[in-house]
Design a protein around this motif. Structure first.
Motif, PDB file in Angstrom:
ATOM      1  N   GLU A  56     -12.234   7.779  -4.515  1.00  0.00           N
ATOM      2  CA  GLU A  56     -11.536   6.658  -5.131  1.00  0.00           C
ATOM      3  C   GLU A  56     -10.044   6.914  -5.349  1.00  0.00           C
ATOM      4  O   GLU A  56      -9.308   6.026  -5.789  1.00  0.00           O
ATOM      5  N   LEU A  57      -9.555   8.109  -5.019  1.00  0.00           N
ATOM      6  CA  LEU A  57      -8.164   8.439  -5.329  1.00  0.00           C
ATOM      7  C   LEU A  57      -7.182   7.580  -4.534  1.00  0.00           C
ATOM      8  O   LEU A  57      -6.177   7.101  -5.067  1.00  0.00           O
ATOM      9  N   ILE A  58      -7.445   7.381  -3.249  1.00  0.00           N
ATOM     10  CA  ILE A  58      -6.583   6.548  -2.400  1.00  0.00           C
ATOM     11  C   ILE A  58      -7.390   5.346  -1.935  1.00  0.00           C
ATOM     12  O   ILE A  58      -8.335   5.489  -1.167  1.00  0.00           O
ATOM     13  N   ALA A  59      -7.041   4.165  -2.435  1.00  0.00           N
ATOM     14  CA  ALA A  59      -7.719   2.945  -2.022  1.00  0.00           C
ATOM     15  C   ALA A  59      -7.253   2.536  -0.628  1.00  0.00           C
ATOM     16  O   ALA A  59      -6.244   3.023  -0.117  1.00  0.00           O
ATOM     17  N   ASP A  60      -7.989   1.604  -0.038  1.00  0.00           N
ATOM     18  CA  ASP A  60      -7.646   1.161   1.312  1.00  0.00           C
ATOM     19  C   ASP A  60      -6.542   0.114   1.304  1.00  0.00           C
ATOM     20  O   ASP A  60      -5.853  -0.078   2.296  1.00  0.00           O
ATOM     21  N   ASP A  61      -6.335  -0.544   0.151  1.00  0.00           N
ATOM     22  CA  ASP A  61      -5.417  -1.667   0.081  1.00  0.00           C
ATOM     23  C   ASP A  61      -4.182  -1.323  -0.744  1.00  0.00           C
ATOM     24  O   ASP A  61      -4.228  -0.509  -1.669  1.00  0.00           O
ATOM     25  N   ALA A  62      -3.081  -1.971  -0.408  1.00  0.00           N
ATOM     26  CA  ALA A  62      -1.839  -1.850  -1.166  1.00  0.00           C
ATOM     27  C   ALA A  62      -1.030  -3.117  -0.899  1.00  0.00           C
ATOM     28  O   ALA A  62      -1.467  -4.020  -0.186  1.00  0.00           O
ATOM     29  N   SER A  63       0.148  -3.196  -1.508  1.00  0.00           N
ATOM     30  CA  SER A  63       1.042  -4.334  -1.287  1.00  0.00           C
ATOM     31  C   SER A  63       2.313  -3.838  -0.623  1.00  0.00           C
ATOM     32  O   SER A  63       2.841  -2.793  -0.999  1.00  0.00           O
ATOM     33  N   THR A  64       2.780  -4.572   0.366  1.00  0.00           N
ATOM     34  CA  THR A  64       4.048  -4.216   1.000  1.00  0.00           C
ATOM     35  C   THR A  64       5.190  -4.918   0.280  1.00  0.00           C
ATOM     36  O   THR A  64       5.010  -5.979  -0.321  1.00  0.00           O
ATOM     37  N   LEU A  65       6.380  -4.315   0.357  1.00  0.00           N
ATOM     38  CA  LEU A  65       7.542  -4.841  -0.348  1.00  0.00           C
ATOM     39  C   LEU A  65       8.397  -5.738   0.525  1.00  0.00           C
ATOM     40  O   LEU A  65       8.948  -6.723   0.067  1.00  0.00           O
ATOM     41  N   ASN A  66       8.513  -5.391   1.789  1.00  0.00           N
ATOM     42  CA  ASN A  66       9.394  -6.142   2.678  1.00  0.00           C
ATOM     43  C   ASN A  66       8.817  -6.158   4.084  1.00  0.00           C
ATOM     44  O   ASN A  66       8.954  -5.175   4.804  1.00  0.00           O
ATOM     45  N   PRO A  67       8.118  -7.252   4.449  1.00  0.00           N
ATOM     46  CA  PRO A  67       7.943  -8.464   3.668  1.00  0.00           C
ATOM     47  C   PRO A  67       6.863  -8.297   2.597  1.00  0.00           C
ATOM     48  O   PRO A  67       6.089  -7.345   2.647  1.00  0.00           O
ATOM     49  N   VAL A  68       6.819  -9.245   1.644  1.00  0.00           N
ATOM     50  CA  VAL A  68       5.807  -9.206   0.593  1.00  0.00           C
ATOM     51  C   VAL A  68       4.483  -9.637   1.194  1.00  0.00           C
ATOM     52  O   VAL A  68       4.338 -10.766   1.648  1.00  0.00           O
ATOM     53  N   ALA A  69       3.505  -8.743   1.214  1.00  0.00           N
ATOM     54  CA  ALA A  69       2.218  -9.034   1.839  1.00  0.00           C
ATOM     55  C   ALA A  69       1.207  -7.998   1.383  1.00  0.00           C
ATOM     56  O   ALA A  69       1.536  -7.028   0.699  1.00  0.00           O
ATOM     57  N   SER A  70      -0.043  -8.216   1.754  1.00  0.00           N
ATOM     58  CA  SER A  70      -1.086  -7.232   1.473  1.00  0.00           C
ATOM     59  C   SER A  70      -1.214  -6.294   2.659  1.00  0.00           C
ATOM     60  O   SER A  70      -0.929  -6.665   3.796  1.00  0.00           O
ATOM     61  N   TYR A  71      -1.646  -5.065   2.386  1.00  0.00           N
ATOM     62  CA  TYR A  71      -1.773  -4.036   3.411  1.00  0.00           C
ATOM     63  C   TYR A  71      -3.168  -3.440   3.285  1.00  0.00           C
ATOM     64  O   TYR A  71      -3.635  -3.134   2.186  1.00  0.00           O
ATOM     65  N   SER A  72      -3.839  -3.267   4.402  1.00  0.00           N
ATOM     66  CA  SER A  72      -5.137  -2.613   4.405  1.00  0.00           C
ATOM     67  C   SER A  72      -5.155  -1.566   5.504  1.00  0.00           C
ATOM     68  O   SER A  72      -4.388  -1.639   6.459  1.00  0.00           O
ATOM     69  N   GLY A  73      -6.030  -0.579   5.364  1.00  0.00           N
ATOM     70  CA  GLY A  73      -6.116   0.503   6.334  1.00  0.00           C
ATOM     71  C   GLY A  73      -5.525   1.801   5.844  1.00  0.00           C
ATOM     72  O   GLY A  73      -5.322   2.742   6.624  1.00  0.00           O
ATOM     73  N   LEU A  74      -5.266   1.882   4.551  1.00  0.00           N
ATOM     74  CA  LEU A  74      -4.625   3.069   3.997  1.00  0.00           C
ATOM     75  C   LEU A  74      -5.545   4.290   4.032  1.00  0.00           C
ATOM     76  O   LEU A  74      -5.073   5.432   4.043  1.00  0.00           O
ATOM     77  N   LEU A  75      -6.843   4.055   4.068  1.00  0.00           N
ATOM     78  CA  LEU A  75      -7.795   5.177   4.049  1.00  0.00           C
ATOM     79  C   LEU A  75      -7.625   6.097   5.251  1.00  0.00           C
ATOM     80  O   LEU A  75      -7.885   7.301   5.168  1.00  0.00           O
ATOM     81  N   THR A  76      -7.198   5.551   6.361  1.00  0.00           N
ATOM     82  CA  THR A  76      -7.092   6.355   7.582  1.00  0.00           C
ATOM     83  C   THR A  76      -5.694   6.928   7.797  1.00  0.00           C
ATOM     84  O   THR A  76      -5.449   7.592   8.795  1.00  0.00           O
ATOM     85  N   VAL A  77      -4.787   6.667   6.882  1.00  0.00           N
ATOM     86  CA  VAL A  77      -3.408   7.121   7.031  1.00  0.00           C
ATOM     87  C   VAL A  77      -3.252   8.539   6.488  1.00  0.00           C
ATOM     88  O   VAL A  77      -3.815   8.879   5.442  1.00  0.00           O
ATOM     89  N   ALA A  78      -2.507   9.373   7.206  1.00  0.00           N
ATOM     90  CA  ALA A  78      -2.164  10.701   6.703  1.00  0.00           C
ATOM     91  C   ALA A  78      -0.946  10.587   5.791  1.00  0.00           C
ATOM     92  O   ALA A  78      -0.004   9.854   6.096  1.00  0.00           O
ATOM     93  N   LEU A  79      -0.972  11.317   4.679  1.00  0.00           N
ATOM     94  CA  LEU A  79       0.082  11.233   3.680  1.00  0.00           C
ATOM     95  C   LEU A  79       0.664  12.612   3.386  1.00  0.00           C
ATOM     96  O   LEU A  79      -0.064  13.604   3.415  1.00  0.00           O
ATOM     97  N   GLU A  80       1.951  12.651   3.113  1.00  0.00           N
ATOM     98  CA  GLU A  80       2.600  13.859   2.617  1.00  0.00           C
ATOM     99  C   GLU A  80       3.213  13.559   1.257  1.00  0.00           C
ATOM    100  O   GLU A  80       4.000  12.618   1.130  1.00  0.00           O
ATOM    101  N   THR A  81       2.848  14.319   0.249  1.00  0.00           N
ATOM    102  CA  THR A  81       3.417  14.121  -1.078  1.00  0.00           C
ATOM    103  C   THR A  81       4.870  14.586  -1.067  1.00  0.00           C
ATOM    104  O   THR A  81       5.163  15.746  -0.785  1.00  0.00           O
TER     105      THR A  81
END
Length: 839
Positions: free
Chosen positions: A184-209
């Motif tokens: 549950e730490l990283i959800a699949d959904d988020a909001s984009t800023l530019n343009p303002v919209a919903s984003y899905s597919g975050l679960l499969t994205v690699a992240l660097e802190t």
């Protein structure tokens, strides 16, 4: 003899045992903690890092060096023991970790360069990759300890991490972690800023802190975080620390079912915050801003942590949140997000689009909904880089191959060449296929030849609408699309000859303005936002919101806008004669006659009067100046540039408290002193424009003697002496009737009164300018008002009673919000007023 997988299971069981005994929180099934180069196990924050000698079966390399020298001679005693030994690789090497639970995992890599025998680790240059991602490329560490933290979604039974030294270089590693992450730490959904919209597919994205910050509190060490994260204080990131203050109440933090948990962030983060340092001043109006250095051309996941530990009751705190110039949350009320329970954690995930800037700014500021003292809070912040289209988290797309000095290195190079050639050939084939499809589609569209439409912008600050190009076949743009509609970027390019610099007709705070022509022959002015401009999304939205609601002959019409490709572009009707300012001085254009100047001032006054009275709530322009009054081919004036406009006060209010914005020389001094905005602030600015029209000189001119630098101050001295004719534009000398000049000067003087309550309304200004025009065009015989020195004060009652004497009243003249009645001749109206038979 155990195989690799059995060994991994056994080691994982050993390493999670302390967590089972001492913590009831998340227990990772995969928990590899390795102290590289060490001959013994190392304990850090109640976690046991095992010597990589014990993990030797996980490491596959032909040449490596075990560096277990002590660094106490070159490091302080406070340095982590993990940095005191290292494993050095002279050729391509890899760790292979058996994975028990598929899903997201931490990968933490520890680096600290030190001199060991003939190996200088600070000179090392290498790459780190997994089977799916490039984590580091052309990487080196010059001096200080570095810990790189990644979060990857693992889908296979093994994780392979490869270290590739650059040519004639080495690679090294001090310690490594591969640890399961809660689902549950990283959800699949988020909001984009530019343009303002919903984003899905975050679960499969690699992240660097990149950053993990504790606002308003001290460092939170890994031993005080259930997932062994480190949170650093926020002070060094604050742009203006004096605007911020800290608050702490860790004991108040309440985690509720269904909300964030201690795995999201610990109480030591949610229990401290940074807030506005408003000093109990109800007029405080500023933002608290943090700035972070990031790598451009990447998307970033920004997680904002909130917990209202300052409010005494629900629905008490409202505030706004900004990321860069984008409004991320408007009128945020945390109590509505947390089941109506105070001091309950809440977080927000936002995705910032790729940018050429290497800065990310996060700001919090007050909302206009605050009933009490203005305030805004932020408890914690995480910024995570997202992998790009080539699955890389490194700015460099080159992955160094192993050294060619050995046989294994040569083999690696050959494999690399083969893979590279293969991938290159595949890429070429894919590109050819894509181009073929695009060409076919373009030909089909040309054959169909359909007209194009755009979907209007939903004027709100939520995330329910998706911004981006939404048009049917083709890219033709025409004025028939009407204002308030989205226009494709390619159509804007065509209209401006691909933003030809020779087509630039102006440059302002928002960006450059280009002359353009739509496909139907309509001339347009295209204002393209500059990403480095201090004006941004708020002004862009305000301009669209205002101009999509107004329709008036003396307001510039908005034809459309474009927000594709991170662009902010506004398309207006084209004003052939440019700005009023350009006709007064500095451009060499022919001088305007006094009648033309009066008619231009009257037109601008009509537009401003409509803004103040023609809508349900008054609209304050806030940037009235000669550069924002445009002229069409007939010299008819239209007010432009509504990016700073504000809705006026409510019926039961006298002003709007807001940050001071405007242009030097035109700024209302009362607004500047008190940060209280009213329609009378526009009246003051318009008074400066009137004197600017009369004298044809800049409002601020530092090259002049001190007493002449400020136009408003200088002209007011001459006006009070009754000698205004001494300083008028020389081209007007002898061409202005004395009564017209006197009435004009009195009107401007009233506009520049020190206090707004003493200034006339724009309606009064409009009527008096019309009267000045009448005085210029004809001498009125026997008019008792002709020699008045205070027509504004005496004229207003007549205006109020005017509907008893003539058929067109002031209210009727400008009050309609649907129809433009400004074509009614004010000269005709005033001819009734000044003649005896009209009384």
């Amino acid at each position: 003899m155990w195989d690799c997988r059995e060994l991994g299971l056994f080691l994982c069981a050993l390493s999670i045992l302390p967590l089972v005994c001492f913590s009831a929180s998340f227990v990772p099934l995969d928990n590899y903690l390795i102290d590289c180069g060490s001959l013994a196990n190392t304990s850090i924050d109640s976690r046991n890092f095992t010597s990589d000698g014990f993990y030797k079966n996980l490491l596959s390399t032909q040449q490596d060096v075990l560096a277990n020298t002590s660094l106490k001679s070159v490091t302080s005693s406070g340095d982590s023991p993990l940095y005191q030994t290292a494993r050095i690789f002279t050729s391509s090497s890899k760790y292979t970790f058996p994975i028990i639970k598929k899903g997201r995992h931490w990968i933490r890599l520890y680096f600290f360069p030190f001199a060991y025998q003939n190996h200088n680790l600070s000179a090392a240059n290498f790459a780190v990759t997994t089977q799916n991602y490039i984590l580091l490329s052309n990487f080196s560490v010059s001096k200080n300890p570095v810990m790189k933290e990644y979060s990857l979604n693992l889908t296979s039974d093994t994780l392979v991490i490869t270290f590739n030294p650059s040519h004639n270089s080495i690679a090294f590693l001090n310690a490594i972690e591969v640890v399961s992450v809660p689902d549950e730490l990283i959800a699949d959904d988020a909001s984009t800023l530019n343009p303002v919209a919903s984003y899905s597919g975050l679960l499969t994205v690699a992240l660097e802190t990149v950053f993990r910050v504790n606002m308003g509190g001290p460092t939170v060490s890994s031993g005080n975080d259930t997932l062994h994260r480190t949170w650093v204080p926020d002070q060094k990131f604050l742009i203006q620390p004096n605007l911020a203050s800290n608050f702490s109440n860790i004991g108040a933090v309440t985690y509720v079912n269904g909300g964030p948990t201690e795995n999201t962030a610990p109480p030591s983060v949610y229990g401290t915050l940074t807030q506005m340092n408003s000093a109990d001043d109800p007029r405080s109006n500023f933002n608290v801003t943090w700035q972070f250095d990031v790598e451009p051309q990447f998307q970033y996941l920004i997680r904002l942590h909130f917990c209202d530990i300052v409010s005494k009751s629900l629905n008490e705190l409202y505030f706004n949140v900004y990321v860069n110039s984008w409004l991320a949350a408007k009128d945020l009320d945390l109590s509505t997000k947390n089941h109506n329970v105070l001091a309950t954690p809440y977080y927000m995930d936002l995705i910032a689009a790729p940018s050429v800037s290497n800065k990310i700014r996060v700001s919090i500021g007050p909302s206009t909904l605050n009933n009490d003292y203005p305030n805004a809070i932020l408890n914690g912040l995480e910024i995570m880089k997202m992998n790009n289209s080539i699955s890389s988290l490194s700015g460099s797309t080159t992955v160094p191959l192993a050294s060619a000095s050995s046989g294994s290195g040569s083999g690696s190079k050959k494999v690399g060449i083969i893979v590279g050639v293969t991938l290159g050939a595949i890429s070429v084939l894919v590109l050819v296929a894509v181009l073929f499809i695009l060409c076919r589609k373009q030909r089909r569209l040309e054959r169909e030849g359909h007209s194009k439409t755009w979907i209007p912008l939903s004027i709100n600050y939520g995330t329910s609408h998706t911004m981006g190009s939404k048009y049917s076949n083709g890219t033709t743009a025409s004025a028939a699309s009407s204002f308030g509609y989205r226009i494709p970027f390619v159509a804007v390019q065509e209209a401006t000859n691909n933003f030809d610099e020779s087509w630039v007709i102006g440059i302002g705070g928002f960006g450059k303005v280009y002359k353009g022509m739509l496909n139907d022959g309509t001339k347009v002015a295209v204002k393209r936002g500059n990403p480095r401009s201090q004006q941004g999304l708020a002004e862009f939205r305000t301009e669209i919101e205002m101009l999509s609601q107004f329709r008036h002959r003396h307001l510039v019409s908005l034809i459309g806008y474009c927000d594709e490709r991170n662009e902010m572009i506004l398309i207006y009707e084209y004003m052939e004669k440019g700005t009023l300012k350009s006709h007064l001085y500095g451009s060499g254009l022919p001088s305007l006659s006094w009648k033309e100047r009066l008619e231009i001032c009257i037109g601008a006054a009509r537009g401003l009067h409509y803004l103040h009275t023609g809508y349900a709530k008054a609209v304050i322009h806030r940037d009235v100046k000669s550069a924002n009054i445009l002229l069409d081919e007939n010299l008819m004036a239209k007010v432009a540039d509504f990016g700073l406009s504000k809705t006026g006060p409510e019926i039961d209010q006298t002003h709007v408290s807001t940050a001071v914005k405007g242009s030097f020389g035109y700024l209302d001094p009362e607004y500047f002193r008190r940060q209280q905005l009213t329609e009378k602030s526009d009246v003051y600015s318009f008074g400066v424009v009137l004197f600017e029209v009369l004298c044809a000189r800049p409002v601020i001119d530092p090259s002049l003697p001190r007493e002449k630098v400020n136009l408003a101050e200088w002209t007011m001295k001459w006006q009070k002496r009754g000698q205004l004719e001494q300083i008028i534009d020389p081209t007007l000398a002898g061409k202005i009737r004395a009564d017209s000049l006197r009435k004009f000067g009195e009107t401007a003087e009233k506009c520049l009164a020190d206090f707004g309550v003493d200034r006339p309304s724009m309606g009064d200004v409009l009527w008096n300018l019309e009267y000045a025009l009448q005085l210029q065009e004809a001498v009125v015989q026997g008019d008792p008002e002709e020699n008045s020195t205070n027509m504004i004060g005496e004229l207003s009652p007549q205006v109020n009673d005017f509907n008893h004497d003539v058929s067109v009243s002031a209210a009727q003249f400008e009050s309609s919000s649907l129809d433009d009645l400004s074509g009614v001749s004010m000269s005709r109206v005033f001819s009734q007023l000044v003649k005896s038979e009209g009384r």
